[in-house]
Each structure stands twice: as structure tokens, then as C-alpha cells.
Enzyme design. Structure first.
Site, short mmCIF file in Angstrom:
data_model
loop_
_atom_site.label_atom_id
_atom_site.label_comp_id
_atom_site.label_asym_id
_atom_site.label_seq_id
_atom_site.Cartn_x
_atom_site.Cartn_y
_atom_site.Cartn_z
N SER A 173 0.82 -1.21 0.00
CA SER A 173 0.00 0.00 0.00
C SER A 173 0.85 1.25 0.00
CB SER A 173 -0.93 0.02 1.22
OG SER A 173 -1.76 -1.11 1.22
N TYR A 229 3.87 -13.24 5.37
CA TYR A 229 2.86 -12.64 4.50
C TYR A 229 2.47 -13.64 3.41
CZ TYR A 229 0.71 -8.47 2.26
OH TYR A 229 -0.15 -7.54 1.74
N LYS A 261 0.24 -12.21 8.09
CA LYS A 261 -0.77 -11.38 7.41
C LYS A 261 -1.29 -12.22 6.25
CE LYS A 261 -1.61 -7.10 4.88
NZ LYS A 261 -1.00 -5.95 4.15
N THR A 285 -3.58 -12.49 3.16
CA THR A 285 -4.34 -11.76 2.15
C THR A 285 -4.64 -12.72 1.01
OG1 THR A 285 -3.20 -9.73 2.80
CG2 THR A 285 -4.45 -9.66 0.77
N GLY A 330 -6.14 -9.51 5.47
CA GLY A 330 -5.71 -8.41 4.64
C GLY A 330 -6.66 -7.91 3.58
N ASP A 389 -9.75 -5.79 2.98
CA ASP A 389 -10.59 -4.82 3.70
C ASP A 389 -12.07 -5.10 3.52
OD1 ASP A 389 -8.00 -3.85 3.50
OD2 ASP A 389 -8.58 -1.79 3.05
#
Length: 298
Positions: free
Chosen positions: A48, A137, A165, A167, A189, A191
Site C-alpha cells: 500500500s 505474508y 498477514k 491476504t 488483509g 478490507d
């Protein structure tokens, strides 16, 4: 220590000047906005933050600026240090430790089709490079491939690795991983479906749109933890309204256009990343004017 890292973190964006260079002054203004939203922390230098388009020197500079901004606020800081090569990752990790960051995180090595053994060796070396806990990740949309479940279990078993994390939309894999490694901390991850991860046991979230709507995501998580699923779903719906609006613009260009619409100039995204539509800022202004979204702006 592991679960002390749990909570809601903005995956902090990077502010650039009009020429596309890192801008410390604009970064401070962005930091100030994000820090006012009641989140538990900031995740610094990740996707990000356009880390794949920045060089290591810029990421080192950003770490310092963010540490200065967050110190007075007492906000937890996770430094993303996942560069394509281990040497730069360790350089970023060591500085983050010296600046008082609370944890590290890293993409698996990318740019080449690394084997699971090479990915394991990368995390093994990185986790032993500092005394900070490391968040691994899983993000196939960025790396081009998922990490095998057995390999993730091995990585989470490394000394110094605190959690992950996650995602990915492979929620069965997420659940299996939680059962195999129950003491790890789990961040979700995506949103727009954070509530899904929370229901399946996520300890918190890390997200791009938290930069702008952090109050919304903090309230969503609080509603879920309080057992108010109807309220949590209502807030997730608001999140989805906003996320849907940035899919056409491109996520990061749309986010920067949204910030500009509320008077915070983060600059452009770094080339070749650009707005995908000519009226991107007008679109963002319109969605931010919607009452259900406007109510959550800091």
C-alpha cells in the site's frame, strides 16, 4: 508477546511530491490524519506504500519519518521489509529495530519462482536478523503463487516468527493454519471482507482503505468483538461501498485521489501506476459525499 500485536493497522500509504519523489512533509500530514483515527497501529513500507516501486533508501527515509510521527501517539509500528533480495530486507529490518518499531513483516521473496525451501530459508534468515517479532505474508495476488500449507506451518514454527498477514480468499487454508498454529497472531488483509476473517478467528486486520476510513474499521472490529454481528455487517457494507468505488480507478491512485478530495495531497502514485479513469478525483469526491461514508472521515 504475540497476541499483544493483535489489532487494526493501516497499511500506510507513501506521500510523493509532484515529480513522484518521496516527500517527508506530505508524509507527515498523511501520518497525522491516519493517526487520529483510533487504530492500533501502522504497517509501514508495504504494498500500500508502493514499496515495489520505491528504492531502499526511500523506504529507510519513510521509516524514520513515520517513527517520529508515531512516537508521541504511542502507536504500534510494524515495518514491512520484504524486498526482492535478503540483503536489503535485513538492512530495513535493522533500522526499524533501531527506531523502536514493534515488529517486522515481509513479503516472501519474489520476482523469481522461488521454491518453498528458498522461501523458508529467507524467513529463517530474516527472523534471526533482529530481536523483533516477524509477521510473514501470504498474498498470492502480489507474489503470483500461494505458499504451501505445510511450508507456512514450518515458517510459523520458526523462533522469532510471531504470525501472519493473510491476504487470500482461501479461507479453508486460513482455518487449517489457525488450527495447526494456534499461538500465532493472524491478520486478515482484504478490507472489503474483513468480517469474514474475523469470524474465522483473525486477531485483527491490516488494510489500505484503513488510511482514509480507519474509524470505520476500528468500529467494525469493536462491533464484532462485542458480539454485535448486525452492526458489524452494516459497517462492512459501508466499507464495500467505498472499496467498490476504487476498483475502476485503481486502488492506490483512487486512494490518493480521495485524499486530495478531502484536502490532503499525497501526490501522485509512482509511474507506471496511474489513475485508470480521467474523472477519478470527481468519482472519489462523489463517493466521499455519500452520508454513510462521509460519517467516518476523520
Amino acid at each position: 508477546m504475540t497476541k499483544q500485536l493483535a489489532g487494526m493497522y493501516a497499511a500506510l500509504m507513501t506521500a510523493l511530491d509532484d515529480r513522484g519523489e518521496f516527500d517527508p512533509d506530505r508524509q507527515r500530514k498523511l501520518n497525522d490524519y491516519v493517526l487520529r483515527q483510533g487504530l492500533d497501529g501502522l504497517y509501514v513500507g508495504g504494498s500500500s506504500g508502493e514499496s515495489g516501486l520505491l528504492d531502499t533508501a526511500e523506504l529507510l527515509d519513510q521509516q524514520k519519518v513515520v517513527a517520529d510521527s508515531a512516537r508521541a501517539a504511542g502507536t504500534r509500528l510494524i515495518a514491512h521489509v520484504g524486498m526482492p533480495n535478503l540483503r536489503d530486507s535485513i538492512r530495513l529490518a535493522k533500522q526499524a529495530e533501531s527506531l523502536g518499531y514493534h515488529a517486522l513483516s515481509a513479503l516472501p521473496p519474489h520476482s523469481y519462482p522461488f521454491s518453498d525451501d528458498e522461501i523458508f530459508a529467507y524467513y529463517q534468515a530474516l527472523s534471526s536478523a533482529t530481536a523483533l517479532p516477524l509477521i510473514v505474508y501470504e498474498v498470492p495476488v502480489r507474489t503470483g503463487r500461494p505458499i504451501g500449507l505445510d511450508t507456512l506451518v514450518r515458517i510459523l514454527g520458526l523462533k522469532g516468527v510471531a504470525g501472519i498477514k493473510f491476504t487470500s480468499t482461501d479461507m479453508f487454508k486460513f482455518s487449517m493454519l489457525r488450527r495447526r498454529c494456534p499461538d500465532s497472531v493472524y491478520f486478515f488483509g482484504f478490507d472489503e471482507i474483513y468480517l469474514t476473517g474475523a469470524v474465522l478467528g483473525a486477531d485483527g486486520g491490516i488494510g489500505t482503505t484503513y488510511n482514509l476510513l480507519g474509524r470505520l474499521y476500528a468500529a467494525l472490529d469493536q462491533a464484532f468483538r462485542a458480539g454485535d454481528l448486525a452492526r458489524a455487517q452494516e459497517l462492512q457494507d459501508v466499507s464495500q461501498v467505498f472499496v467498490e468505488s476504487i476498483l475502476d480507478t485503481g486502488v492506490l491512485p483512487g486512494m490518493k485521489a480521495a485524499f486530495k478530495a478531502i484536502g490532503i495531497d499525497c501526490g501522485p502514485t509512482r509511474a507506471p501506476m496511474v489513475l485508470r479513469v480521467a474523472d477519478g478525483e470527481a468519482r472519489m469526491r462523489a463517493v466521499l459525499a455519500r452520508p454513510e461514508v462521509k460519517a467516518w472521515l476523520a
